[in-house]
Design a protein around this motif. Structure first.
Motif, PDB file in Angstrom:
ATOM      1  N   TRP A  25      -2.695  -1.905   8.883  1.00 35.60           N
ATOM      2  CA  TRP A  25      -1.545  -2.735   8.476  1.00 35.60           C
ATOM      3  C   TRP A  25      -0.245  -2.052   8.861  1.00 35.60           C
ATOM      4  O   TRP A  25      -0.034  -0.887   8.547  1.00 35.60           O
ATOM      5  CB  TRP A  25      -1.538  -2.963   6.958  1.00 35.60           C
ATOM      6  N   GLN A  26       0.617  -2.842   9.508  1.00 32.57           N
ATOM      7  CA  GLN A  26       1.932  -2.302   9.852  1.00 32.57           C
ATOM      8  C   GLN A  26       3.001  -3.015   9.032  1.00 32.57           C
ATOM      9  O   GLN A  26       2.758  -4.116   8.531  1.00 32.57           O
ATOM     10  CB  GLN A  26       2.202  -2.523  11.338  1.00 32.57           C
ATOM     11  N   ASP A  27       4.163  -2.397   8.922  1.00 35.71           N
ATOM     12  CA  ASP A  27       5.257  -3.026   8.198  1.00 35.71           C
ATOM     13  C   ASP A  27       5.674  -4.279   8.980  1.00 35.71           C
ATOM     14  O   ASP A  27       6.111  -4.163  10.128  1.00 35.71           O
ATOM     15  CB  ASP A  27       6.422  -2.026   8.105  1.00 35.71           C
ATOM     16  N   PRO A  28       5.556  -5.458   8.382  1.00 41.38           N
ATOM     17  CA  PRO A  28       5.862  -6.701   9.123  1.00 41.38           C
ATOM     18  C   PRO A  28       7.321  -6.740   9.589  1.00 41.38           C
ATOM     19  O   PRO A  28       7.639  -7.450  10.540  1.00 41.38           O
ATOM     20  CB  PRO A  28       5.617  -7.811   8.103  1.00 41.38           C
ATOM     21  N   CYS A  29       8.183  -5.973   8.953  1.00 38.11           N
ATOM     22  CA  CYS A  29       9.600  -6.022   9.342  1.00 38.11           C
ATOM     23  C   CYS A  29       9.939  -5.070  10.483  1.00 38.11           C
ATOM     24  O   CYS A  29      11.070  -5.051  10.968  1.00 38.11           O
ATOM     25  CB  CYS A  29      10.483  -5.740   8.132  1.00 38.11           C
ATOM     26  N   GLU A  30       8.993  -4.259  10.901  1.00 37.78           N
ATOM     27  CA  GLU A  30       9.256  -3.306  11.988  1.00 37.78           C
ATOM     28  C   GLU A  30       9.151  -3.975  13.364  1.00 37.78           C
ATOM     29  O   GLU A  30       9.574  -3.418  14.354  1.00 37.78           O
ATOM     30  CB  GLU A  30       8.273  -2.136  11.929  1.00 37.78           C
ATOM     31  N   ASP A  31       8.527  -5.157  13.398  1.00 43.92           N
ATOM     32  CA  ASP A  31       8.319  -5.845  14.675  1.00 43.92           C
ATOM     33  C   ASP A  31       8.797  -7.290  14.525  1.00 43.92           C
ATOM     34  O   ASP A  31       8.315  -8.016  13.650  1.00 43.92           O
ATOM     35  CB  ASP A  31       6.808  -5.799  15.009  1.00 43.92           C
ATOM     36  N   LYS A  32       9.739  -7.665  15.373  1.00 46.55           N
ATOM     37  CA  LYS A  32      10.366  -8.991  15.222  1.00 46.55           C
ATOM     38  C   LYS A  32       9.319 -10.114  15.229  1.00 46.55           C
ATOM     39  O   LYS A  32       9.406 -11.063  14.456  1.00 46.55           O
ATOM     40  CB  LYS A  32      11.396  -9.204  16.339  1.00 46.55           C
ATOM     41  N   ARG A  33       8.315  -9.981  16.085  1.00 48.79           N
ATOM     42  CA  ARG A  33       7.306 -11.043  16.183  1.00 48.79           C
ATOM     43  C   ARG A  33       6.561 -11.207  14.871  1.00 48.79           C
ATOM     44  O   ARG A  33       6.216 -12.298  14.448  1.00 48.79           O
ATOM     45  CB  ARG A  33       6.286 -10.710  17.296  1.00 48.79           C
ATOM     46  N   LYS A  49       8.819   4.060  -1.133  1.00 48.76           N
ATOM     47  CA  LYS A  49       9.511   4.926  -0.173  1.00 48.76           C
ATOM     48  C   LYS A  49       9.047   6.362  -0.345  1.00 48.76           C
ATOM     49  O   LYS A  49       9.492   7.254   0.371  1.00 48.76           O
ATOM     50  CB  LYS A  49      11.024   4.849  -0.397  1.00 48.76           C
ATOM     51  N   LEU A  50       8.227   6.578  -1.356  1.00 43.21           N
ATOM     52  CA  LEU A  50       7.730   7.929  -1.623  1.00 43.21           C
ATOM     53  C   LEU A  50       6.268   7.868  -2.051  1.00 43.21           C
ATOM     54  O   LEU A  50       5.896   7.056  -2.891  1.00 43.21           O
ATOM     55  CB  LEU A  50       8.571   8.555  -2.757  1.00 43.21           C
ATOM     56  N   ARG A 132      -3.066   5.512   8.090  1.00 39.21           N
ATOM     57  CA  ARG A 132      -2.767   4.190   7.540  1.00 39.21           C
ATOM     58  C   ARG A 132      -1.384   4.168   6.883  1.00 39.21           C
ATOM     59  O   ARG A 132      -0.636   3.201   7.036  1.00 39.21           O
ATOM     60  CB  ARG A 132      -3.830   3.832   6.498  1.00 39.21           C
ATOM     61  N   ALA A 133      -1.073   5.221   6.144  1.00 42.54           N
ATOM     62  CA  ALA A 133       0.224   5.255   5.456  1.00 42.54           C
ATOM     63  C   ALA A 133       1.357   5.251   6.478  1.00 42.54           C
ATOM     64  O   ALA A 133       2.350   4.535   6.325  1.00 42.54           O
ATOM     65  CB  ALA A 133       0.312   6.481   4.555  1.00 42.54           C
ATOM     66  N   ALA A 134       1.184   6.020   7.550  1.00 35.91           N
ATOM     67  CA  ALA A 134       2.248   6.106   8.559  1.00 35.91           C
ATOM     68  C   ALA A 134       2.438   4.774   9.287  1.00 35.91           C
ATOM     69  O   ALA A 134       3.549   4.456   9.718  1.00 35.91           O
ATOM     70  CB  ALA A 134       1.935   7.221   9.551  1.00 35.91           C
ATOM     71  N   ALA A 135       1.371   3.990   9.414  1.00 31.98           N
ATOM     72  CA  ALA A 135       1.507   2.687  10.075  1.00 31.98           C
ATOM     73  C   ALA A 135       2.317   1.721   9.211  1.00 31.98           C
ATOM     74  O   ALA A 135       3.154   0.975   9.714  1.00 31.98           O
ATOM     75  CB  ALA A 135       0.128   2.107  10.372  1.00 31.98           C
ATOM     76  N   LEU A 136       2.091   1.752   7.914  1.00 29.89           N
ATOM     77  CA  LEU A 136       2.787   0.809   7.030  1.00 29.89           C
ATOM     78  C   LEU A 136       4.131   1.352   6.549  1.00 29.89           C
ATOM     79  O   LEU A 136       5.086   0.598   6.394  1.00 29.89           O
ATOM     80  CB  LEU A 136       1.896   0.477   5.813  1.00 29.89           C
TER      81      LEU A 136
END
Ligand code: A3P
Length: 325
Positions: A25-33, A49-50, A132-136
């Protein structure tokens, strides 16, 4: 052009690419698409954030309590399944998806000041949690607490005994840590739970391969135990919080408990429960000697790693290094 119906198409796809079955899972806001197709009702400010990543038995619950006292910090809602810990990144919960994870945090009121955090003490030694944590949460700050790995192993053994684990009841600590290959599997499992999280350099290295060193704070668990207010000052600086809370005024040493606790109005203290800060006999000298040898190389590696990160060596590590020279 012919194509299968969606479900069959997905099955076919994962037959061809089985390694992609495990989601990331990635942060949905990191990629415009992704952001464009993300529901307008959802927000990416509902992630922590922590992360307090552990390992277990190093004082993570005390730190979680102390952080929760800070007005700028908000902890997760407790999980019914795993007590207070969410344990999202390390295990099966990850497959429940990010909506499931976000539900553990309040809906943001004022996005700029909401600073959510969670602690799941087995993230530290998990094979998958860092990736996983770094991706999200690529911008998250990470805190790990390290005590002497020998004491950590012993504390875990005592924890299991207190929970009536028959293996920990049957075997002495020395039996557990020195057991060879030819022993019952349950004994081996307990041995691993005692010893493996203490291979600090290996686990820290894994987190460093996914996060920049400046995002990771390594705390001396011994110091958290004896001088928690000083440790909390250090953490507040690391997090860059605008309001600085004076922990010297809101923590007090409780002589009966033998630990630092939250100071309540009226001078009473609120300490952690019986399962934190247990009373048990000191570790026997043979086990201490065995573990000193067992962790020697790893502790040397850890000191090199901390040096590279520009972080001070915990006092227990300096002592261990003196013994090994
Ligand atoms: P012991 O019960 O073996 O003494 P965790 O919360 O990560 O499981 O860690 C538990 C350990 O936190 C305890 O292990 C205890 O030594 C340590 N600890 C540090 N500060 C504490 C505090 N203020 N109150 C209670 N336990 C504390």
């Amino acid at each position: 052009l012919q194509t299968l119906p969606p479900v069959q198409l997905a099955q076919k796809y994962f037959q061809i690419f089985p390694e992609e079955r495990d989601p990331i899972w990635q942060d949905p806001c990191e990629d415009k698409r992704h952001k464009d197709i993300w529901s307008k009702e959802k927000t990416c400010d509902r992630f922590p954030k922590l992360l307090i990543i552990g390992p277990q038995k190093t004082g993570t619950t005390a730190l979680y309590l102390f952080l929760g006292m800070h007005p700028d910090l908000t902890s997760n809602y407790p999980s019914k399944e795993t007590f207070e810990e969410i344990q999202f990144f390390n295990g099966r919960n990850y497959h429940k998806g990010i909506d499931w994870y976000m539900e553990f945090f309040p809906l943001p009121s004022n996005t700029s000041s909401d600073f959510y955090f969670e602690k799941s003490a087995n993230y530290f030694d998990s094979e998958v949690a860092a990736r996983r944590a770094a991706a999200l949460l690529p911008k998250a700050k990470i805190i790990t607490i390290l005590i002497n790995p020998a004491d950590r192993a012993y504390s875990w053994y005592q924890h299991q005994r207190a929970h009536d684990d028959p293996v920990a009841q049957k075997y002495t600590f020395h039996d557990v840590i020195t057991a060879g290959h030819d022993v019952p599997i349950k004994l081996k499992v307990l041995q691993n739970r005692c010893l493996v999280p203490g291979l600090y350099a290996t686990h820290l290295q894994r987190w460093l391969s996914h996060y920049h060193p400046s995002q990771i704070l390594v705390l001396d668990g011994q110091m958290l135990r004896t001088e928690p207010a000083a440790v909390m000052d250090k953490i507040q600086k690391f997090l860059g919080l605008t309001n600085t809370l004076n922990y010297h005024k809101i923590l007090a040493f409780d002589p009966k408990k033998g630990f630092w606790c939250q100071l309540l109005d009226g001078g009473k203290t609120k300490c952690l429960g019986k399962s934190k800060g247990r009373k048990y006999p000191d570790m026997d000298v043979d086990s201490r000697r065995f573990l000193r040898e067992h962790y020697r190389e790893h502790n040397i590696e850890l000191s090199k790693l901390l040096y590279k990160m520009g972080q001070p060596l915990p006092s227990w590590l300096r002592e261990e290094l003196l013994h090994s020279s």
